[in-house]
Design an enzyme around this catalytic site. Structure first.
Site, mmCIF file in Angstrom:
data_model
loop_
_atom_site.group_PDB
_atom_site.id
_atom_site.type_symbol
_atom_site.label_atom_id
_atom_site.label_comp_id
_atom_site.label_asym_id
_atom_site.label_seq_id
_atom_site.Cartn_x
_atom_site.Cartn_y
_atom_site.Cartn_z
ATOM 1 N N ASP A 137 -48.016 24.441 -2.239
ATOM 2 C CA ASP A 137 -48.873 25.193 -3.169
ATOM 3 C C ASP A 137 -50.279 25.355 -2.575
ATOM 4 O O ASP A 137 -50.849 26.456 -2.577
ATOM 5 C CB ASP A 137 -48.916 24.429 -4.504
ATOM 6 C CG ASP A 137 -49.848 25.067 -5.514
ATOM 7 O OD1 ASP A 137 -49.433 26.038 -6.163
ATOM 8 O OD2 ASP A 137 -50.992 24.594 -5.637
ATOM 9 N N LYS A 146 -52.455 28.829 -1.230
ATOM 10 C CA LYS A 146 -53.824 29.179 -1.627
ATOM 11 C C LYS A 146 -54.751 29.248 -0.406
ATOM 12 O O LYS A 146 -55.612 30.132 -0.314
ATOM 13 C CB LYS A 146 -54.333 28.150 -2.636
ATOM 14 C CG LYS A 146 -53.545 28.194 -3.955
ATOM 15 C CD LYS A 146 -53.819 26.971 -4.821
ATOM 16 C CE LYS A 146 -53.044 27.006 -6.125
ATOM 17 N NZ LYS A 146 -53.037 25.722 -6.837
HETATM 18 N N1 HSE Z 1 -49.532 23.577 -9.562
HETATM 19 C C1 HSE Z 1 -50.874 23.971 -9.389
HETATM 20 C C2 HSE Z 1 -51.763 22.742 -9.304
HETATM 21 C C3 HSE Z 1 -51.435 24.785 -10.524
HETATM 22 O O1 HSE Z 1 -51.319 21.630 -9.572
HETATM 23 O O2 HSE Z 1 -52.913 22.901 -8.964
HETATM 24 C C4 HSE Z 1 -51.381 26.243 -10.349
HETATM 25 O O3 HSE Z 1 -51.776 26.707 -9.113
#
Ligand code: HSE
Length: 437
Positions: A200, A204
């Site tokens: 994740d 980003k």
């Molecule tokens: N799963 C992500 C986090 C949230 O824990 O930051 C959304 O991007």
């Protein structure tokens, strides 16, 4: 002015939050946008889960109908993941609709293709909510810092991981226990892989690096390491040495190319970002004219993420009448001005290191370890060694080194692990001072 009709794909947490913000702040939003914004049709896969009572717009399970509706000018994609989001977004663009999305995987993996299609059709694709939830970091970098040469971006961009690291430190609890607790509280998914293994955050970081440096999106070039191997002992030793372990995304413009990496890092306790706790996100940007600026806020959640989605929507509505060539470019730099600066392999990156090894409590072991480091030209900055507990013949030895190229450190670690007086693997965590680049 005629109201703008919009369609929403996905009525989960963020979709519901977006409807709520558009309803609650309708007057202020239309004063800012210059015209009313009306939700015309929202689609969701599971109609039985819809939490909106008297929504005042059509809700169906037909996402394609939203994308094909000639009355709708802007499609808001809040489904998440790869498919069907990609096909729906490309279909909306082909139909001449502008798109707002919160989908970081979609942009990181398919953004180059999506932006090309959007440019051909003269439509906008906005994605503020894809990075750091409610923090307007895309806008800050793309527009607010447009005068600068950006040197580096260092971010806590996954709230779940930051919550786990914070709890491990505060409670002295092991990773697995804290993860189970985070799942029970609804912070971590049933399958936490993307959050705890850094995927994740890598999505980003890919997006941040592109808009900061004007390079194409290159998710597959991000070096990614998660937090599942971090022990509470490492967190404790780091604290004793004046550092805190955080899971960071780092993008740096260096002389040899672009560094793109997500991994745990020791950072000085006194730094602002070391004190960003729980599920909060923060991004530290170092740029030549402005210096260091830091952006802090909620990286997830219904209303914070909706705040970013609606801000994008307002931007799109404001510029509906602008010529496509006069709009803010998708990746901050004009599409024909992207750079082909290489993303460096992790072996070429230079950092300082925290090393932890289990050594036999015998004369000569330490000198063999320091001998290997010395021969490799690696200078030691600090050493921490504990007395062995009763009946123990092995002790943890912790070292902080000066900056060295990763490839040299790999070789030294291999040699240390081969010593008869050292058991198991050497734990290595990179160290960053976060001083000006
Ligand atoms: N799963 C992500 C986090 C949230 O824990 O930051 C959304 O991007």
């Amino acid at each position: 002015m005629q109201p703008v009709k919009i369609g929403i794909l996905g009525l989960g947490t963020v979709g519901t939050g977006t409807c709520e913000v558009l309803h609650t702040n309708a007057r202020e939003i239309s004063r800012r946008a210059g015209r009313d914004i009306i939700i015309s049709h929202a689609a969701t896969r599971t109609l039985s889960n819809v939490k909106l009572s008297n929504p005042g717009f059509k809700i169906s399970d037909n996402a394609q109908a939203v994308v094909d509706d000639p009355e709708i000018s802007v499609v808001i994609e809040l489904i998440g993941g790869d498919q069907p989001a990609l096909d729906l977004v490309l279909s909306a663009i082909a139909n001449g609709k502008h798109v707002v999305t919160a989908n970081k995987a979609l942009i990181a993996l398919h953004g180059n293709e999506i932006f090309q299609a959007a440019q051909q059709q003269g439509v906008m694709v906005a994605f503020e909510a894809a990075v750091a939830g409610g923090i307007p970091i895309i806008k800050a970098i793309r527009e607010g810092l447009a005068a600068n040469h950006i040197k580096s971006i260092v971010g806590i961009i996954n709230g779940t991981g930051n919550y786990i690291m914070t709890q491990m430190r505060d409670l002295g609890a092991p990773f697995k226990e804290v993860l189970a607790d985070a799942q029970a509280l609804g912070y971590a998914e049933a399958d936490p892989t993307f959050d705890v293994e850094g995927v994740d955050a890598a999505h980003k970081l890919t997006i941040l690096a592109s808009i900061a440096f004007g390079i194409p999106l290159q998710f597959d070039r991000v070096y990614t390491e998660g937090i599942s191997a971090i022990t509470r002992e490492d967190i404790g030793f780091a604290e004793e040495l004046g550092y805190r372990i955080k899971h960071l995304g780092i993008a740096r413009h260096s002389a040899d190319g672009i560094e793109l990496r997500v991994h745990p890092v020791l950072i000085p306790q006194r730094s602002l970002i070391a004190n960003v706790n729980g599920v909060m996100n923060a991004v530290l940007v170092d740029a030549d004219a402005v210096g260091q600026t830091m952006y802090y806020g909620a990286g997830a959640g219904a209303l914070p993420t909706a705040s970013a989605v609606v801000a994008d929507l307002v931007d799109v509505v404001r510029s509906l009448t602008a010529d496509p060539e006069n709009r803010v470019p998708h990746l901050a730099f004009q599409a024909n001005a992207l750079s082909d600066l290489p993303v460096m392999p992790i072996e070429q990156i230079e950092t300082a290191y925290y090393l932890r090894m289990l050594a036999d409590d015998k004369p000569g072991v330490m000198s063999q370890v320091t001998g290997i480091l010395g021969t490799a030209g690696i200078s030691i900055e600090a050493v921490l060694q504990k007395e062995p507990a009763a009946n123990q013949t092995q002790i943890p030895v912790i070292m902080l080194t000066h900056t060295v190229k990763e490839t040299q450190m790999n070789k030294a670690i291999e040699e240390i692990e081969a010593l008869p007086g050292i058991s198991g693997n050497v734990t290595r965590i990179r160290v960053e001072t976060l001083d000006h680049d």
